[in-house]
Design an enzyme around this catalytic site. Structure first.
Site, PDB file in Angstrom:
ATOM      1  N   CYS A  10      -1.501   0.603   7.402  1.00 43.91           N
ATOM      2  CA  CYS A  10      -2.944   0.306   7.474  1.00 43.91           C
ATOM      3  C   CYS A  10      -3.309  -0.910   6.614  1.00 43.91           C
ATOM      4  O   CYS A  10      -3.446  -2.020   7.129  1.00 43.91           O
ATOM      5  CB  CYS A  10      -3.771   1.517   7.061  1.00 43.91           C
ATOM      6  SG  CYS A  10      -3.510   2.965   8.120  1.00 43.91           S
ATOM      7  N   ARG A  11      -3.481  -0.708   5.317  1.00 45.33           N
ATOM      8  CA  ARG A  11      -4.040  -1.767   4.481  1.00 45.33           C
ATOM      9  C   ARG A  11      -3.135  -2.978   4.286  1.00 45.33           C
ATOM     10  O   ARG A  11      -3.573  -4.120   4.466  1.00 45.33           O
ATOM     11  CB  ARG A  11      -4.422  -1.191   3.096  1.00 45.33           C
ATOM     12  CG  ARG A  11      -5.564  -0.206   3.150  1.00 45.33           C
ATOM     13  CD  ARG A  11      -5.664   0.624   1.888  1.00 45.33           C
ATOM     14  NE  ARG A  11      -4.512   1.503   1.735  1.00 45.33           N
ATOM     15  CZ  ARG A  11      -4.279   2.271   0.685  1.00 45.33           C
ATOM     16  NH1 ARG A  11      -5.123   2.247  -0.334  1.00 45.33           N
ATOM     17  NH2 ARG A  11      -3.220   3.054   0.644  1.00 45.33           N
ATOM     18  N   SER A  12      -1.865  -2.743   3.889  1.00 48.28           N
ATOM     19  CA  SER A  12      -1.041  -3.919   3.556  1.00 48.28           C
ATOM     20  C   SER A  12      -0.631  -4.756   4.772  1.00 48.28           C
ATOM     21  O   SER A  12      -0.625  -5.990   4.669  1.00 48.28           O
ATOM     22  CB  SER A  12       0.163  -3.540   2.684  1.00 48.28           C
ATOM     23  OG  SER A  12       1.058  -2.692   3.350  1.00 48.28           O
TER      24      SER A  12
ATOM     25  N   CYS B  56       0.864  -1.191   0.000  1.00 51.08           N
ATOM     26  CA  CYS B  56       0.000   0.000   0.000  1.00 51.08           C
ATOM     27  C   CYS B  56       0.901   1.243   0.000  1.00 51.08           C
ATOM     28  O   CYS B  56       2.048   1.162  -0.451  1.00 51.08           O
ATOM     29  CB  CYS B  56      -0.986  -0.021   1.171  1.00 51.08           C
ATOM     30  SG  CYS B  56      -0.226  -0.021   2.807  1.00 51.08           S
TER      31      CYS B  56
ATOM     32  N   ASN C  11       2.217   1.471   4.474  1.00 51.46           N
ATOM     33  CA  ASN C  11       2.544   0.185   5.116  1.00 51.46           C
ATOM     34  C   ASN C  11       2.248   0.186   6.623  1.00 51.46           C
ATOM     35  O   ASN C  11       2.953  -0.442   7.414  1.00 51.46           O
ATOM     36  CB  ASN C  11       4.013  -0.212   4.854  1.00 51.46           C
ATOM     37  CG  ASN C  11       4.341  -1.660   5.224  1.00 51.46           C
ATOM     38  OD1 ASN C  11       5.455  -1.959   5.648  1.00 51.46           O
ATOM     39  ND2 ASN C  11       3.406  -2.568   5.062  1.00 51.46           N
TER      40      ASN C  11
ATOM     41  N   ASP D 173      -8.270   3.885   1.182  1.00 47.21           N
ATOM     42  CA  ASP D 173      -7.289   4.230   2.216  1.00 47.21           C
ATOM     43  C   ASP D 173      -8.039   4.699   3.471  1.00 47.21           C
ATOM     44  O   ASP D 173      -8.726   5.721   3.435  1.00 47.21           O
ATOM     45  CB  ASP D 173      -6.396   5.346   1.666  1.00 47.21           C
ATOM     46  CG  ASP D 173      -5.258   5.683   2.607  1.00 47.21           C
ATOM     47  OD1 ASP D 173      -5.303   5.262   3.777  1.00 47.21           O
ATOM     48  OD2 ASP D 173      -4.329   6.371   2.163  1.00 47.21           O
TER      49      ASP D 173
HETATM   50  P1  4NP Z   1      -1.851   2.771   4.131  1.00 51.26           P
HETATM   51  O1  4NP Z   1      -2.490   4.129   4.714  1.00 51.26           O
HETATM   52  O2  4NP Z   1      -1.274   3.124   2.790  1.00 51.26           O
HETATM   53  O3  4NP Z   1      -3.050   1.862   4.011  1.00 51.26           O
HETATM   54  O4  4NP Z   1      -0.835   2.299   5.134  1.00 51.26           O
HETATM   55  C1  4NP Z   1      -1.745   5.311   4.858  1.00 51.26           C
HETATM   56  C2  4NP Z   1      -0.917   5.447   5.946  1.00 51.26           C
HETATM   57  C3  4NP Z   1      -0.199   6.619   6.115  1.00 51.26           C
HETATM   58  C4  4NP Z   1      -0.320   7.630   5.193  1.00 51.26           C
HETATM   59  C5  4NP Z   1      -1.145   7.481   4.089  1.00 51.26           C
HETATM   60  C6  4NP Z   1      -1.851   6.309   3.918  1.00 51.26           C
HETATM   61  N1  4NP Z   1       0.382   8.848   5.386  1.00 51.26           N
HETATM   62  O5  4NP Z   1       0.197   9.769   4.574  1.00 51.26           O
HETATM   63  O6  4NP Z   1       1.173   8.949   6.336  1.00 51.26           O
END
Ligand code: 4NP
Length: 156
Positions: free
Chosen positions: A13-15, A8, A11, A123
């Site tokens: 939340c989703r992945s 994702c 790294n 997201d």
């Molecule tokens: P992820 O979500 O891609 O599912 O881990 C996010 C986590 C952090 C951020 C964006 C998306 N960020 O901008 O810090």
């Protein structure tokens, strides 16, 4: 051993949630000898960090342990992993840039979703807890289909 990398943006939340859920499914199927998985983010914002507390909470709520430290997606992952699974189209495009081109091993998570084929895993970072539950449900059903695909493809 077939190795799968879920990818994702951050790294956290989703992945890592996909990794935790899929690891649980591998265990439940008794396929630890044949399948392994990990996760990474295309951005470097959260390298070395534990997953978001909301990711850990939603996984634990469903009886799934989470054990991961943030890492950035690198070109070498394309050589080490048999399957690279992007959470959304933006991750997918960023991965192609990092890899220097298309790769057969590069897949989109929701191509395995019986409801919402080809859509993004949304997201949940800037939303509330309900967003994490929604992501959990999307990943759980997509990963069931992905597991079937791997079992069929590799005769497991
Ligand atoms: P992820 O979500 O891609 O599912 O881990 C996010 C986590 C952090 C951020 C964006 C998306 N960020 O901008 O810090």
């Amino acid at each position: 051993m077939k190795k799968i990398l879920f990818v994702c943006l951050g790294n956290i939340c989703r992945s890592p949630l996909a990794e935790a859920i899929f690891h649980q499914k591998i265990k439940e199927e008794g396929l630890e000898e044949y399948l392994g998985c990990d996760s990474a983010g295309t951005a470097n914002y959260h390298v070395g960090e534990k997953p978001d507390p909301r990711t850990i909470a939603i996984a634990n709520k469903h009886g799934i342990p989470v054990d991961h430290q943030g890492q950035q997606f690198k070109r070498v992952h394309g050589e080490v992993f048999d399957y690279l699974v992007a959470m959304d189209q933006s991750n997918y495009n960023n991965m192609i840039s990092e890899l220097g081109g298309e790769k057969d091993s590069l897949l989109l998570m929701r191509d395995f979703d019986p409801r919402g084929k080809g859509e993004d895993v949304p997201d949940p970072y800037y939303g509330g807890t309900d967003g994490f539950e929604k992501v959990y449900q999307i990943l759980d059903r997509s990963l069931d289909e992905f597991m079937k695909y791997l079992k069929d493809t590799h005769g497991l």
